[in-house]
Write a protein that holds these residues in place. Sequence first.
Motif, PDB file in Angstrom:
ATOM      1  N   ILE A 152       0.863  -1.260   0.035  1.00  0.00           N
ATOM      2  CA  ILE A 152      -0.021   0.038   0.225  1.00  0.00           C
ATOM      3  C   ILE A 152       0.892   1.338  -0.243  1.00  0.00           C
ATOM      4  N   PHE A 153       1.802   1.287   1.013  1.00  0.00           N
ATOM      5  CA  PHE A 153       2.585   2.528   1.102  1.00  0.00           C
ATOM      6  C   PHE A 153       3.965   2.449   0.203  1.00  0.00           C
ATOM      7  N   ASN A 154       4.155   1.454  -0.601  1.00  0.00           N
ATOM      8  CA  ASN A 154       5.481   1.313  -1.364  1.00  0.00           C
ATOM      9  C   ASN A 154       6.645   1.379  -0.482  1.00  0.00           C
ATOM     10  N   LYS A 155       6.745   0.778   0.633  1.00  0.00           N
ATOM     11  CA  LYS A 155       7.847   0.561   1.595  1.00  0.00           C
ATOM     12  C   LYS A 155       8.704  -0.421   1.332  1.00  0.00           C
ATOM     13  N   SER A 156      10.001  -0.507   0.839  1.00  0.00           N
ATOM     14  CA  SER A 156      10.741  -1.666   0.713  1.00  0.00           C
ATOM     15  C   SER A 156      10.906  -2.553   1.943  1.00  0.00           C
ATOM     16  N   GLY A 157      11.228  -1.714   3.183  1.00  0.00           N
ATOM     17  CA  GLY A 157      11.545  -2.529   4.540  1.00  0.00           C
ATOM     18  C   GLY A 157      10.407  -3.365   4.705  1.00  0.00           C
ATOM     19  N   PHE A 158       8.906  -2.904   4.708  1.00  0.00           N
ATOM     20  CA  PHE A 158       7.953  -3.868   5.222  1.00  0.00           C
ATOM     21  C   PHE A 158       7.961  -5.068   4.013  1.00  0.00           C
ATOM     22  N   ALA A 159       8.174  -4.684   2.796  1.00  0.00           N
ATOM     23  CA  ALA A 159       8.205  -6.031   2.033  1.00  0.00           C
ATOM     24  C   ALA A 159       9.090  -6.843   2.229  1.00  0.00           C
ATOM     25  N   LEU A 160      10.422  -6.634   2.699  1.00  0.00           N
ATOM     26  CA  LEU A 160      11.549  -7.515   3.023  1.00  0.00           C
ATOM     27  C   LEU A 160      11.175  -8.040   4.381  1.00  0.00           C
ATOM     28  N   VAL A 161      10.711  -7.324   5.440  1.00  0.00           N
ATOM     29  CA  VAL A 161      10.249  -8.076   6.535  1.00  0.00           C
ATOM     30  C   VAL A 161       9.216  -9.308   6.165  1.00  0.00           C
ATOM     31  N   GLY A 162       8.282  -8.984   5.466  1.00  0.00           N
ATOM     32  CA  GLY A 162       7.181  -9.708   5.115  1.00  0.00           C
ATOM     33  C   GLY A 162       7.752 -11.059   4.650  1.00  0.00           C
ATOM     34  N   ALA A 163       8.691 -10.858   3.552  1.00  0.00           N
ATOM     35  CA  ALA A 163       9.445 -12.086   2.705  1.00  0.00           C
ATOM     36  C   ALA A 163       9.910 -12.908   3.674  1.00  0.00           C
ATOM     37  N   ILE A 164      10.777 -12.184   4.982  1.00  0.00           N
ATOM     38  CA  ILE A 164      11.715 -12.909   5.836  1.00  0.00           C
ATOM     39  C   ILE A 164      11.080 -13.618   6.794  1.00  0.00           C
ATOM     40  N   LEU A 165       9.361 -13.055   7.092  1.00  0.00           N
ATOM     41  CA  LEU A 165       8.628 -13.810   8.142  1.00  0.00           C
ATOM     42  C   LEU A 165       7.949 -14.939   7.279  1.00  0.00           C
ATOM     43  N   TYR A 166       7.739 -14.869   6.001  1.00  0.00           N
ATOM     44  CA  TYR A 166       7.355 -16.115   5.157  1.00  0.00           C
ATOM     45  C   TYR A 166       8.306 -17.274   5.388  1.00  0.00           C
ATOM     46  N   CYS A 167       9.581 -16.855   4.946  1.00  0.00           N
ATOM     47  CA  CYS A 167      10.467 -17.991   5.163  1.00  0.00           C
ATOM     48  C   CYS A 167      10.740 -18.360   6.424  1.00  0.00           C
ATOM     49  N   VAL A 168      10.605 -17.729   7.598  1.00  0.00           N
ATOM     50  CA  VAL A 168      10.530 -18.328   8.645  1.00  0.00           C
ATOM     51  C   VAL A 168       9.388 -19.067   9.044  1.00  0.00           C
ATOM     52  N   GLY A 169       8.131 -18.826   8.512  1.00  0.00           N
ATOM     53  CA  GLY A 169       6.845 -19.470   8.884  1.00  0.00           C
ATOM     54  C   GLY A 169       7.132 -20.946   8.080  1.00  0.00           C
TER      55      GLY A 169
END
Length: 114
Positions: free
Chosen positions: A67-84
Amino acid sequence: MKKSKALIISSILGIIYSIYLVIHFGGSVLGANSGSEAVGGAIATALVAPHMICVILAAIFNTIGAIFNKSGFALVGAILYCVGGVLFIMYIIFVIPMIILSFVGYGSVKKRLA
């Protein structure tokens, strides 16, 4: 400002998968016919709970990043998917498309902002 299509798709898939997890494992406890079924459902839910938490948080972070075009949030989401995926390896096949799309979305958002 253009949005990352990969990040949007990953967010949608993450939200759908999160809803599935909550309904499937929450329903196993609530829809039990006997005490032993309820105990089995509770054990299954407890085993999947870390995976559920990571995937739900990843979907939230991906949605904010999209929504906000923030790359940090996208990276945290990708890492959390990996951890999950690692936390519950049997369901990693469902998380792999979201991992790939999240990292692609992170790269595209990062490139657009630079």
